[in-house]
Enzyme design. Structure first.
Site, PDB file in Angstrom:
ATOM      1  N   SER A 118      -5.659  -2.557   5.597  1.00  0.00           N
ATOM      2  CA  SER A 118      -7.083  -2.312   5.804  1.00  0.00           C
ATOM      3  C   SER A 118      -7.578  -1.648   4.532  1.00  0.00           C
ATOM      4  CB  SER A 118      -7.274  -1.352   6.992  1.00  0.00           C
ATOM      5  OG  SER A 118      -8.585  -1.422   7.495  1.00  0.00           O
ATOM      6  N   TYR A 138     -16.401   3.722   5.387  1.00  0.00           N
ATOM      7  CA  TYR A 138     -14.956   3.605   5.656  1.00  0.00           C
ATOM      8  C   TYR A 138     -14.650   4.084   7.077  1.00  0.00           C
ATOM      9  CZ  TYR A 138     -10.036   4.813   5.841  1.00  0.00           C
ATOM     10  OH  TYR A 138      -8.730   4.944   6.260  1.00  0.00           O
ATOM     11  N   VAL A 177      -3.752  11.350   3.930  1.00  0.00           N
ATOM     12  CA  VAL A 177      -2.296  11.285   3.764  1.00  0.00           C
ATOM     13  C   VAL A 177      -1.926  11.509   2.299  1.00  0.00           C
ATOM     14  CG1 VAL A 177      -0.255   9.856   4.123  1.00  0.00           C
ATOM     15  CG2 VAL A 177      -2.236   9.589   5.642  1.00  0.00           C
ATOM     16  N   SER A 232      -6.747   5.890  12.306  1.00  0.00           N
ATOM     17  CA  SER A 232      -7.109   7.011  11.435  1.00  0.00           C
ATOM     18  C   SER A 232      -7.808   8.089  12.258  1.00  0.00           C
ATOM     19  CB  SER A 232      -8.068   6.485  10.367  1.00  0.00           C
ATOM     20  OG  SER A 232      -8.623   7.545   9.627  1.00  0.00           O
ATOM     21  N   SER A 286      -6.279   8.281  -1.206  1.00  0.00           N
ATOM     22  CA  SER A 286      -6.030   9.673  -0.774  1.00  0.00           C
ATOM     23  C   SER A 286      -5.323  10.475  -1.872  1.00  0.00           C
ATOM     24  CB  SER A 286      -5.275   9.731   0.552  1.00  0.00           C
ATOM     25  OG  SER A 286      -4.151   8.898   0.554  1.00  0.00           O
ATOM     26  N   GLY A 337       0.806  -1.226   0.000  1.00  0.00           N
ATOM     27  CA  GLY A 337       0.000   0.000   0.000  1.00  0.00           C
ATOM     28  C   GLY A 337       0.838   1.274   0.000  1.00  0.00           C
ATOM     29  N   LYS A 381     -12.883   1.915  10.275  1.00  0.00           N
ATOM     30  CA  LYS A 381     -11.715   2.293  11.079  1.00  0.00           C
ATOM     31  C   LYS A 381     -12.088   2.478  12.557  1.00  0.00           C
ATOM     32  CE  LYS A 381      -8.112   2.738   9.548  1.00  0.00           C
ATOM     33  NZ  LYS A 381      -7.124   1.639   9.338  1.00  0.00           N
ATOM     34  N   TYR A 423     -15.342  11.716  14.393  1.00  0.00           N
ATOM     35  CA  TYR A 423     -16.696  11.626  13.842  1.00  0.00           C
ATOM     36  C   TYR A 423     -17.733  11.323  14.914  1.00  0.00           C
ATOM     37  CZ  TYR A 423     -14.633  12.115   9.288  1.00  0.00           C
ATOM     38  OH  TYR A 423     -13.963  12.632   8.210  1.00  0.00           O
TER      39      TYR A 423
HETATM   40  P1  NDP Z   1      -3.718   1.499   0.250  1.00  0.00           P
HETATM   41  O1  NDP Z   1      -4.974   1.182  -0.441  1.00  0.00           O
HETATM   42  O2  NDP Z   1      -2.593   1.985  -0.563  1.00  0.00           O
HETATM   43  O3  NDP Z   1      -3.243   0.272   1.124  1.00  0.00           O
HETATM   44  C1  NDP Z   1      -4.127  -0.580   1.786  1.00  0.00           C
HETATM   45  C2  NDP Z   1      -3.441  -1.895   2.031  1.00  0.00           C
HETATM   46  O4  NDP Z   1      -4.327  -2.791   2.705  1.00  0.00           O
HETATM   47  C3  NDP Z   1      -3.042  -2.578   0.728  1.00  0.00           C
HETATM   48  O5  NDP Z   1      -1.755  -3.099   0.863  1.00  0.00           O
HETATM   49  C4  NDP Z   1      -4.067  -3.684   0.601  1.00  0.00           C
HETATM   50  O6  NDP Z   1      -3.586  -4.816  -0.098  1.00  0.00           O
HETATM   51  C5  NDP Z   1      -4.293  -4.034   2.045  1.00  0.00           C
HETATM   52  N1  NDP Z   1      -5.539  -4.806   2.166  1.00  0.00           N
HETATM   53  C6  NDP Z   1      -6.800  -4.412   1.916  1.00  0.00           C
HETATM   54  N2  NDP Z   1      -7.649  -5.441   2.098  1.00  0.00           N
HETATM   55  C7  NDP Z   1      -6.892  -6.508   2.451  1.00  0.00           C
HETATM   56  C8  NDP Z   1      -7.166  -7.864   2.775  1.00  0.00           C
HETATM   57  N3  NDP Z   1      -8.409  -8.368   2.764  1.00  0.00           N
HETATM   58  N4  NDP Z   1      -6.125  -8.670   3.101  1.00  0.00           N
HETATM   59  C9  NDP Z   1      -4.853  -8.204   3.113  1.00  0.00           C
HETATM   60  N5  NDP Z   1      -4.530  -6.928   2.816  1.00  0.00           N
HETATM   61  C10 NDP Z   1      -5.544  -6.104   2.494  1.00  0.00           C
HETATM   62  O7  NDP Z   1      -4.084   2.577   1.364  1.00  0.00           O
HETATM   63  P2  NDP Z   1      -3.207   3.432   2.379  1.00  0.00           P
HETATM   64  O8  NDP Z   1      -1.782   3.133   2.273  1.00  0.00           O
HETATM   65  O9  NDP Z   1      -3.670   4.803   2.235  1.00  0.00           O
HETATM   66  O10 NDP Z   1      -3.773   2.881   3.773  1.00  0.00           O
HETATM   67  C11 NDP Z   1      -2.993   2.126   4.671  1.00  0.00           C
HETATM   68  C12 NDP Z   1      -3.605   2.213   6.043  1.00  0.00           C
HETATM   69  O11 NDP Z   1      -3.632   3.567   6.462  1.00  0.00           O
HETATM   70  C13 NDP Z   1      -5.049   1.720   6.149  1.00  0.00           C
HETATM   71  O12 NDP Z   1      -5.191   1.101   7.404  1.00  0.00           O
HETATM   72  C14 NDP Z   1      -5.857   3.019   6.104  1.00  0.00           C
HETATM   73  O13 NDP Z   1      -7.101   2.884   6.720  1.00  0.00           O
HETATM   74  C15 NDP Z   1      -4.932   3.924   6.896  1.00  0.00           C
HETATM   75  N6  NDP Z   1      -5.133   5.343   6.678  1.00  0.00           N
HETATM   76  C16 NDP Z   1      -4.952   5.896   5.436  1.00  0.00           C
HETATM   77  C17 NDP Z   1      -5.113   7.248   5.244  1.00  0.00           C
HETATM   78  C18 NDP Z   1      -4.877   7.898   3.920  1.00  0.00           C
HETATM   79  O14 NDP Z   1      -5.282   9.049   3.734  1.00  0.00           O
HETATM   80  N7  NDP Z   1      -4.237   7.251   2.958  1.00  0.00           N
HETATM   81  C19 NDP Z   1      -5.546   8.112   6.351  1.00  0.00           C
HETATM   82  C20 NDP Z   1      -5.678   7.447   7.625  1.00  0.00           C
HETATM   83  C21 NDP Z   1      -5.480   6.111   7.763  1.00  0.00           C
HETATM   84  P3  NDP Z   1      -3.626  -4.900  -1.707  1.00  0.00           P
HETATM   85  O15 NDP Z   1      -2.487  -4.029  -2.142  1.00  0.00           O
HETATM   86  O16 NDP Z   1      -3.453  -6.330  -1.992  1.00  0.00           O
HETATM   87  O17 NDP Z   1      -4.952  -4.334  -2.133  1.00  0.00           O
END
Ligand code: NDP
Length: 319
Positions: free
Chosen positions: A81, A158, A188, A123, A200, A10, A162, A129
């Site tokens: 997530s 969403y 982020v 988050s 994001s 991610g 969280k 909220y």
């Molecule tokens: P991404 O979508 O880039 O990353 C999410 C990650 O979660 C991916 O690696 C995805 O895997 C993995 N994932 C989702 N579902 C599953 C599953 N069933 N099993 C295993 N892995 C899974 O998002 P972000 O990097 O932005 O988010 C990362 C974390 O940060 C999350 O917890 C998000 O809630 C939190 N967050 C993000 C914010 C933002 O603005 N970006 C703000 C606040 C919190 P795959 O690549 O295989 O899909």
């Protein structure tokens, strides 16, 4: 120094893996599909990856999926997530993986005494909220918890995922005596390491790809490099505990457009708000606790510019 990062492909986790490798850690990184080059190539190419990055297949919804992976680790960073905006079944696509996944990972951690601390990527969604929370003049801090009933009524799925995930994480951590610290970022942004578009970054793309209006909403923003730094400090600083709000600034979308117009006077940007209601109010988020970890904040204008540059470089932006 052996640590595990879940959801490593991610946006945030890729930067986390990069910084951990730079700091000399050996990283066990979990991905859903280790054979998909779009999810792994950018990780394998990171400095230090050849020697100290190990990829494992794991799924949040499979019980025991993380059991053997977290074995021998000093720390676990649970970032995986779903953060998606398009879904048909919020329960199955958002809430279950978030909540069950967190329980799964923490239950695996509970079995491994070598794990000193778990850092959970929560988050601001789990903080800010509740009814009348985001009002003008409010100062939100780590003592605030989102209200699941209010979030459910508002159908912010969403946000609900969280909120429920963090709530149950604290319950399990307490039950099993796990030392857990949470990082609670707002939206982020910053340069993308991964080749795919995350949600994001897509929010920024929506401003610059020719939209005529902007939504009447106010959001907090923070740079991904500060977010991953906070994760590592939360693991390394022995006295770190509890939750950490991570927000550089809270701005209305009209302000984002204003900054973009100054940075890019020649591109088409949305001219007006999508509705004629009063602008959503600006609130504040306390930085005190996060600053006490040693986190500094990259200014929003800098993050915004570097996000746009990255979206252009990766050909998501159409200018
Ligand atoms: P991404 O979508 O880039 O990353 C999410 C990650 O979660 C991916 O690696 C995805 O895997 C993995 N994932 C989702 N579902 C599953 C599953 N069933 N099993 C295993 N892995 C899974 O998002 P972000 O990097 O932005 O988010 C990362 C974390 O940060 C999350 O917890 C998000 O809630 C939190 N967050 C993000 C914010 C933002 O603005 N970006 C703000 C606040 C919190 P795959 O690549 O295989 O899909």
């Amino acid at each position: 120094k052996l640590v595990c990062v879940t959801g490593a492909s991610g946006f945030i986790a890729s930067w986390l893996v990069k910084l951990l490798l730079e700091k000399g850690y050996t990283v066990k990184a979990t991905v859903r599909d280790p054979n998909n080059p779009k999810k792994t190539e950018h990780l394998r190419g990171l400095p230090g990856a050849d020697e100290r990055l190990h990829l494992f297949k794991a799924n949040l919804l499979e019980e025991g999926s993380f059991d053997s992976i977290v074995e021998g680790c000093d720390g676990v960073f649970h970032t995986a997530s779903p953060f998606i905006t398009k879904y048909t079944d919020p329960q199955a696509e958002l809430i279950e993986p978030a909540v069950k996944g967190t329980l799964n990972v923490l239950t695996s951690c509970a079995k491994r005494p070598s794990i000193r601390r778990v850092v959970l990527t929560s988050s601001m969604a789990a903080v800010a909220y509740k009814r009348n929370a985001q009002t003008a003049g409010a100062v939100i801090d780590e003592t605030w918890f989102s209200d699941p009933d209010f979030v459910r009524e508002s159908q912010f799925w969403y946000v609900l995922s969280k909120t429920l995930a963090e709530e149950s994480a604290w319950k399990v951590a307490k039950e099993h005596g796990i030392d857990m610290v949470t990082i609670n970022p707002s939206m982020v942004i910053g340069p993308l390491l991964q080749p795919t578009l995350n949600t994001s970054a897509e929010f920024i793309l929506n401003f610059i790809n020719g939209a005529e209006t902007f939504k009447n909403s106010t959001l907090g923003w923070v740079d991904v490099r500060d977010v991953v730094n906070a994760h590592i400090l939360a693991f390394e600083v022995p006295s770190a505990s509890g939750r950490h709000c991570l927000v550089d600034t809270v701005v209305h979308n009209s302000e984002v457009v204003k900054i973009l117009r100054q940075l890019y006077p020649n591109i088409q940007l949305p001219e007006e708000c999508a509705d004629d209601k009063p602008y959503e109010p600006i609130y504040k988020v306390s930085k005190e606790k996060t600053k006490s970890l040693g986190v500094e904040f990259i200014p929003f204008e800098v993050s915004l510019k570097e996000t746009v540059e990255s979206l252009r470089e990766k050909k998501f932006a159409n200018f």
